[in-house]
Design a protein around this motif. Sequence first.
Motif, PDB file in Angstrom:
ATOM      1  N   CYS A 216     -37.314  19.658 -29.115  1.00  0.00           N
ATOM      2  CA  CYS A 216     -36.505  19.399 -30.308  1.00  0.00           C
ATOM      3  C   CYS A 216     -36.558  20.672 -31.142  1.00  0.00           C
ATOM      4  O   CYS A 216     -37.642  21.219 -31.387  1.00  0.00           O
ATOM      5  CB  CYS A 216     -37.047  18.214 -31.101  1.00  0.00           C
ATOM      6  N   ILE A 217     -35.378  21.129 -31.593  1.00  0.00           N
ATOM      7  CA  ILE A 217     -35.331  22.326 -32.436  1.00  0.00           C
ATOM      8  C   ILE A 217     -34.893  21.986 -33.859  1.00  0.00           C
ATOM      9  O   ILE A 217     -34.771  22.866 -34.690  1.00  0.00           O
ATOM     10  CB  ILE A 217     -34.442  23.417 -31.821  1.00  0.00           C
ATOM     11  N   GLY A 218     -34.635  20.727 -34.137  1.00  0.00           N
ATOM     12  CA  GLY A 218     -34.238  20.288 -35.469  1.00  0.00           C
ATOM     13  C   GLY A 218     -32.764  20.474 -35.723  1.00  0.00           C
ATOM     14  O   GLY A 218     -31.982  19.552 -35.582  1.00  0.00           O
ATOM     15  N   ALA A 219     -32.373  21.683 -36.088  1.00  0.00           N
ATOM     16  CA  ALA A 219     -30.974  22.033 -36.345  1.00  0.00           C
ATOM     17  C   ALA A 219     -30.660  23.323 -35.594  1.00  0.00           C
ATOM     18  O   ALA A 219     -31.559  23.997 -35.094  1.00  0.00           O
ATOM     19  CB  ALA A 219     -30.754  22.222 -37.836  1.00  0.00           C
ATOM     20  N   LYS A 220     -29.390  23.653 -35.524  1.00  0.00           N
ATOM     21  CA  LYS A 220     -29.000  24.892 -34.854  1.00  0.00           C
ATOM     22  C   LYS A 220     -29.556  26.084 -35.632  1.00  0.00           C
ATOM     23  O   LYS A 220     -29.608  26.065 -36.857  1.00  0.00           O
ATOM     24  CB  LYS A 220     -27.478  25.002 -34.775  1.00  0.00           C
ATOM     25  N   PRO A 221     -29.982  27.131 -34.908  1.00  0.00           N
ATOM     26  CA  PRO A 221     -30.443  28.348 -35.587  1.00  0.00           C
ATOM     27  C   PRO A 221     -29.346  28.882 -36.500  1.00  0.00           C
ATOM     28  O   PRO A 221     -28.171  28.726 -36.181  1.00  0.00           O
ATOM     29  CB  PRO A 221     -30.714  29.310 -34.429  1.00  0.00           C
ATOM     30  N   PRO A 222     -29.682  29.409 -37.622  1.00  0.00           N
ATOM     31  CA  PRO A 222     -31.017  29.829 -38.055  1.00  0.00           C
ATOM     32  C   PRO A 222     -31.769  28.759 -38.857  1.00  0.00           C
ATOM     33  O   PRO A 222     -32.787  29.049 -39.481  1.00  0.00           O
ATOM     34  CB  PRO A 222     -30.708  31.033 -38.955  1.00  0.00           C
ATOM     35  N   PHE A 223     -31.305  27.532 -38.855  1.00  0.00           N
ATOM     36  CA  PHE A 223     -31.916  26.467 -39.650  1.00  0.00           C
ATOM     37  C   PHE A 223     -32.843  25.571 -38.818  1.00  0.00           C
ATOM     38  O   PHE A 223     -33.211  24.481 -39.263  1.00  0.00           O
ATOM     39  CB  PHE A 223     -30.825  25.631 -40.328  1.00  0.00           C
ATOM     40  N   ASP A 224     -33.227  26.029 -37.633  1.00  0.00           N
ATOM     41  CA  ASP A 224     -34.086  25.245 -36.746  1.00  0.00           C
ATOM     42  C   ASP A 224     -35.527  25.196 -37.261  1.00  0.00           C
ATOM     43  O   ASP A 224     -35.956  26.032 -38.033  1.00  0.00           O
ATOM     44  CB  ASP A 224     -34.044  25.814 -35.328  1.00  0.00           C
ATOM     45  N   HIS A 225     -36.234  24.157 -36.826  1.00  0.00           N
ATOM     46  CA  HIS A 225     -37.667  24.072 -37.107  1.00  0.00           C
ATOM     47  C   HIS A 225     -38.395  24.618 -35.880  1.00  0.00           C
ATOM     48  O   HIS A 225     -37.759  24.944 -34.876  1.00  0.00           O
ATOM     49  CB  HIS A 225     -38.092  22.652 -37.492  1.00  0.00           C
ATOM     50  N   PRO A 226     -39.728  24.748 -35.914  1.00  0.00           N
ATOM     51  CA  PRO A 226     -40.430  25.213 -34.716  1.00  0.00           C
ATOM     52  C   PRO A 226     -40.014  24.358 -33.513  1.00  0.00           C
ATOM     53  O   PRO A 226     -39.934  23.129 -33.615  1.00  0.00           O
ATOM     54  CB  PRO A 226     -41.906  25.005 -35.054  1.00  0.00           C
ATOM     55  N   HIS A 227     -39.714  25.008 -32.412  1.00  0.00           N
ATOM     56  CA  HIS A 227     -39.276  24.301 -31.211  1.00  0.00           C
ATOM     57  C   HIS A 227     -40.490  23.613 -30.610  1.00  0.00           C
ATOM     58  O   HIS A 227     -41.410  24.273 -30.127  1.00  0.00           O
ATOM     59  CB  HIS A 227     -38.646  25.273 -30.222  1.00  0.00           C
ATOM     60  N   ILE A 228     -40.477  22.273 -30.645  1.00  0.00           N
ATOM     61  CA  ILE A 228     -41.650  21.536 -30.173  1.00  0.00           C
ATOM     62  C   ILE A 228     -41.316  20.709 -28.943  1.00  0.00           C
ATOM     63  O   ILE A 228     -40.229  20.158 -28.810  1.00  0.00           O
ATOM     64  CB  ILE A 228     -42.265  20.649 -31.274  1.00  0.00           C
ATOM     65  N   PHE A 229     -42.293  20.640 -28.052  1.00  0.00           N
ATOM     66  CA  PHE A 229     -42.169  19.866 -26.822  1.00  0.00           C
ATOM     67  C   PHE A 229     -42.492  18.411 -27.126  1.00  0.00           C
ATOM     68  O   PHE A 229     -43.517  18.117 -27.741  1.00  0.00           O
ATOM     69  CB  PHE A 229     -43.137  20.419 -25.774  1.00  0.00           C
ATOM     70  N   LEU A 230     -41.597  17.521 -26.709  1.00  0.00           N
ATOM     71  CA  LEU A 230     -41.820  16.080 -26.866  1.00  0.00           C
ATOM     72  C   LEU A 230     -41.784  15.422 -25.500  1.00  0.00           C
ATOM     73  O   LEU A 230     -40.970  15.786 -24.647  1.00  0.00           O
ATOM     74  CB  LEU A 230     -40.754  15.465 -27.773  1.00  0.00           C
ATOM     75  N   ASP A 231     -42.661  14.471 -25.285  1.00  0.00           N
ATOM     76  CA  ASP A 231     -42.761  13.753 -24.010  1.00  0.00           C
ATOM     77  C   ASP A 231     -42.811  12.258 -24.299  1.00  0.00           C
ATOM     78  O   ASP A 231     -43.749  11.776 -24.939  1.00  0.00           O
ATOM     79  CB  ASP A 231     -44.021  14.199 -23.276  1.00  0.00           C
ATOM     80  N   MET A 232     -41.799  11.530 -23.840  1.00  0.00           N
ATOM     81  CA  MET A 232     -41.739  10.079 -24.060  1.00  0.00           C
ATOM     82  C   MET A 232     -42.726   9.318 -23.184  1.00  0.00           C
ATOM     83  O   MET A 232     -42.997   8.145 -23.436  1.00  0.00           O
ATOM     84  CB  MET A 232     -40.331   9.555 -23.758  1.00  0.00           C
ATOM     85  N   GLY A 233     -43.214   9.960 -22.135  1.00  0.00           N
ATOM     86  CA  GLY A 233     -44.096   9.262 -21.206  1.00  0.00           C
ATOM     87  C   GLY A 233     -43.369   8.086 -20.582  1.00  0.00           C
ATOM     88  O   GLY A 233     -42.258   8.234 -20.087  1.00  0.00           O
ATOM     89  N   ASN A 234     -43.952   6.892 -20.633  1.00  0.00           N
ATOM     90  CA  ASN A 234     -43.333   5.690 -20.076  1.00  0.00           C
ATOM     91  C   ASN A 234     -42.423   4.970 -21.071  1.00  0.00           C
ATOM     92  O   ASN A 234     -41.811   3.969 -20.742  1.00  0.00           O
ATOM     93  CB  ASN A 234     -44.410   4.716 -19.588  1.00  0.00           C
ATOM     94  N   GLU A 235     -42.371   5.478 -22.295  1.00  0.00           N
ATOM     95  CA  GLU A 235     -41.528   4.867 -23.329  1.00  0.00           C
ATOM     96  C   GLU A 235     -40.080   5.320 -23.160  1.00  0.00           C
ATOM     97  O   GLU A 235     -39.784   6.204 -22.364  1.00  0.00           O
ATOM     98  CB  GLU A 235     -42.042   5.241 -24.720  1.00  0.00           C
ATOM     99  N   HIS A 236     -39.183   4.750 -23.937  1.00  0.00           N
ATOM    100  CA  HIS A 236     -37.769   5.111 -23.853  1.00  0.00           C
ATOM    101  C   HIS A 236     -37.225   5.665 -25.161  1.00  0.00           C
ATOM    102  O   HIS A 236     -36.017   5.849 -25.301  1.00  0.00           O
ATOM    103  CB  HIS A 236     -36.938   3.905 -23.397  1.00  0.00           C
ATOM    104  N   GLU A 237     -38.124   5.929 -26.110  1.00  0.00           N
ATOM    105  CA  GLU A 237     -37.703   6.582 -27.345  1.00  0.00           C
ATOM    106  C   GLU A 237     -38.895   7.269 -27.994  1.00  0.00           C
ATOM    107  O   GLU A 237     -40.052   6.923 -27.740  1.00  0.00           O
ATOM    108  CB  GLU A 237     -37.032   5.615 -28.308  1.00  0.00           C
ATOM    109  N   ILE A 238     -38.560   8.267 -28.831  1.00  0.00           N
ATOM    110  CA  ILE A 238     -39.597   9.028 -29.529  1.00  0.00           C
ATOM    111  C   ILE A 238     -38.977   9.604 -30.794  1.00  0.00           C
ATOM    112  O   ILE A 238     -37.778   9.902 -30.831  1.00  0.00           O
ATOM    113  CB  ILE A 238     -40.186  10.139 -28.628  1.00  0.00           C
ATOM    114  N   VAL A 239     -39.786   9.768 -31.826  1.00  0.00           N
ATOM    115  CA  VAL A 239     -39.345  10.360 -33.087  1.00  0.00           C
ATOM    116  C   VAL A 239     -39.970  11.747 -33.203  1.00  0.00           C
ATOM    117  O   VAL A 239     -41.177  11.912 -33.021  1.00  0.00           O
ATOM    118  CB  VAL A 239     -39.765   9.487 -34.292  1.00  0.00           C
ATOM    119  N   CYS A 240     -39.149  12.735 -33.538  1.00  0.00           N
ATOM    120  CA  CYS A 240     -39.659  14.086 -33.746  1.00  0.00           C
ATOM    121  C   CYS A 240     -40.495  14.102 -35.028  1.00  0.00           C
ATOM    122  O   CYS A 240     -40.012  13.684 -36.085  1.00  0.00           O
ATOM    123  CB  CYS A 240     -38.511  15.083 -33.849  1.00  0.00           C
TER     124      CYS A 240
END
Length: 81
Positions: free
Chosen positions: A27-51
């Motif tokens: 997830c990068i938040g918004a398009k550069p140059p307004f992005d937040h730190p690019h963070i890796f997200l892993d849903m695992g066995n779930e089907h949704e996740i919140v940044c």
Amino acid sequence: MADHFIPHFQNTSGHDSIAIGAHEFMCIGAKPPFDHPHIFLDMGNEHEIVCPYCSTLYKFDATLKAEEASPADCAWAPEAA
């Protein structure tokens, strides 16, 4: 060296949720140059996740390819160097 591409997604438009075709992504938040730190997200066995940075709700959709999103403009690809 990475052996596969990790899809990137953004929410510049402020959607309540974004459907994506990947369980693991950046997830990068918004398009550069307004992005937040690019963070890796892993849903695992779930089907949704919140940044934790931008509070975007991502929902897995098996009908989409890993790099696809709905709305489509939420998929982001870094420009080639």
